[in-house]
Scaffold this active site. Sequence first.
Site, PDB file in Angstrom:
ATOM      1  N   THR A 184       6.201  -1.222   4.687  1.00  0.00           N
ATOM      2  CA  THR A 184       6.538  -2.543   5.216  1.00  0.00           C
ATOM      3  C   THR A 184       7.625  -3.210   4.374  1.00  0.00           C
ATOM      4  O   THR A 184       8.607  -3.727   4.913  1.00  0.00           O
ATOM      5  CB  THR A 184       5.283  -3.445   5.243  1.00  0.00           C
ATOM      6  OG1 THR A 184       4.244  -2.763   5.931  1.00  0.00           O
ATOM      7  CG2 THR A 184       5.567  -4.766   5.921  1.00  0.00           C
ATOM      8  N   LYS A 213      -1.887  -2.042  -4.526  1.00  0.00           N
ATOM      9  CA  LYS A 213      -3.011  -1.133  -4.707  1.00  0.00           C
ATOM     10  C   LYS A 213      -2.726  -0.243  -5.917  1.00  0.00           C
ATOM     11  O   LYS A 213      -1.587   0.195  -6.131  1.00  0.00           O
ATOM     12  CB  LYS A 213      -3.176  -0.259  -3.460  1.00  0.00           C
ATOM     13  CG  LYS A 213      -3.586  -1.031  -2.211  1.00  0.00           C
ATOM     14  CD  LYS A 213      -5.079  -0.964  -1.964  1.00  0.00           C
ATOM     15  CE  LYS A 213      -5.483  -1.728  -0.725  1.00  0.00           C
ATOM     16  NZ  LYS A 213      -5.564  -0.910   0.484  1.00  0.00           N
ATOM     17  N   ASP A 221       0.865  -1.186   0.000  1.00  0.00           N
ATOM     18  CA  ASP A 221       0.000   0.000   0.000  1.00  0.00           C
ATOM     19  C   ASP A 221       0.904   1.239   0.000  1.00  0.00           C
ATOM     20  O   ASP A 221       1.209   1.789  -1.053  1.00  0.00           O
ATOM     21  CB  ASP A 221      -0.913  -0.084   1.228  1.00  0.00           C
ATOM     22  CG  ASP A 221      -1.966   1.002   1.223  1.00  0.00           C
ATOM     23  OD1 ASP A 221      -1.973   1.823   0.290  1.00  0.00           O
ATOM     24  OD2 ASP A 221      -2.780   1.042   2.154  1.00  0.00           O
ATOM     25  N   SER A 222       1.413   1.646   1.154  1.00  0.00           N
ATOM     26  CA  SER A 222       2.366   2.761   1.172  1.00  0.00           C
ATOM     27  C   SER A 222       3.765   2.283   0.774  1.00  0.00           C
ATOM     28  O   SER A 222       4.602   3.067   0.344  1.00  0.00           O
ATOM     29  CB  SER A 222       2.439   3.375   2.571  1.00  0.00           C
ATOM     30  OG  SER A 222       3.084   2.499   3.456  1.00  0.00           O
ATOM     31  N   GLY A 223       4.023   0.999   0.946  1.00  0.00           N
ATOM     32  CA  GLY A 223       5.341   0.450   0.639  1.00  0.00           C
ATOM     33  C   GLY A 223       6.276   0.447   1.835  1.00  0.00           C
ATOM     34  O   GLY A 223       7.386  -0.067   1.756  1.00  0.00           O
TER      35      GLY A 223
HETATM   36  P1  IMP Z   1       2.243  -0.674   3.618  1.00  0.00           P
HETATM   37  O1  IMP Z   1       3.341  -0.761   4.618  1.00  0.00           O
HETATM   38  O2  IMP Z   1       1.490   0.629   3.703  1.00  0.00           O
HETATM   39  O3  IMP Z   1       2.656  -0.989   2.214  1.00  0.00           O
HETATM   40  O4  IMP Z   1       1.139  -1.698   4.058  1.00  0.00           O
HETATM   41  C1  IMP Z   1       1.316  -2.998   3.934  1.00  0.00           C
HETATM   42  C2  IMP Z   1       0.569  -3.758   5.030  1.00  0.00           C
HETATM   43  O5  IMP Z   1      -0.684  -3.150   5.378  1.00  0.00           O
HETATM   44  C3  IMP Z   1       0.230  -5.088   4.488  1.00  0.00           C
HETATM   45  O6  IMP Z   1       1.213  -6.009   4.861  1.00  0.00           O
HETATM   46  C4  IMP Z   1      -1.122  -5.396   5.097  1.00  0.00           C
HETATM   47  O7  IMP Z   1      -0.942  -6.101   6.299  1.00  0.00           O
HETATM   48  C5  IMP Z   1      -1.743  -4.065   5.406  1.00  0.00           C
HETATM   49  N1  IMP Z   1      -2.747  -3.644   4.405  1.00  0.00           N
HETATM   50  C6  IMP Z   1      -2.695  -2.551   3.604  1.00  0.00           C
HETATM   51  N2  IMP Z   1      -3.781  -2.450   2.823  1.00  0.00           N
HETATM   52  C7  IMP Z   1      -4.563  -3.509   3.118  1.00  0.00           C
HETATM   53  C8  IMP Z   1      -5.849  -3.975   2.641  1.00  0.00           C
HETATM   54  O8  IMP Z   1      -6.518  -3.408   1.757  1.00  0.00           O
HETATM   55  N3  IMP Z   1      -6.330  -5.110   3.220  1.00  0.00           N
HETATM   56  C9  IMP Z   1      -5.659  -5.789   4.188  1.00  0.00           C
HETATM   57  N4  IMP Z   1      -4.465  -5.401   4.648  1.00  0.00           N
HETATM   58  C10 IMP Z   1      -3.906  -4.265   4.134  1.00  0.00           C
END
Ligand code: IMP
Length: 182
Positions: free
Chosen positions: A108, A132, A104-106
Amino acid sequence: MSVTNDIERVLVSEEEIDGRISELSNEISQDYVDAESLLIVSILRGAFIFTADLSRKLTVRHSVDFIALASYQKSTSSGEVRMISDLRQSIEGRHVLIVEDIVDSGMTLEYMSNLLRERKPLSVKTCVMVAKEGVDVNSSGIGVDYLGFVLPDVWVVGYGLDYDDQYRTLPYIAELKSRIYQ
Ligand code: IMP
Ligand code: MG
């Protein structure tokens, strides 16, 4: 009441998931055909089902380890990533493939890549089930090497993905009704 009442619509069916995982595992198996020591690093908990299906289709020698991270409280990012439990084994001198459920944001994936690169692996690549729409999966921080699906920017659940720890075991990937997460 059944959890399916909370589903807005199915975005990726069980059959589509299965087909795409076969394609990804073929690609990965070809790319690592000469690798002696491929380690699949699965990010818990979201990636556990994806990892199980993907790794069972790989034809190259590999092992699987898990790392548990947390970053989200329900559907809102807490803005930081925490490690809950680390890998069991050293990754020094091994080819590492990070398997993640969704970017999503990247944040993680960036955290994971940086963390693992410090441990002297031979290589680090990433395999992500869902991105996304609008996420630049080629940006230097994120760098997704293998991608399953690009989906609309809504909250998605199923096939490992949760909302507040529910819906993970649905066999398909679906949009959650917005009244649940808003
Ligand atoms: P990021 O660090 O923003 O890229 O988010 C990644 C983490 O957020 C993923 O490993 C998911 O656990 C959680 N996540 C983000 N969007 C969703 C979604 O639409 N459904 C379920 N989990 C999500
Ligand atoms: Mg996750």
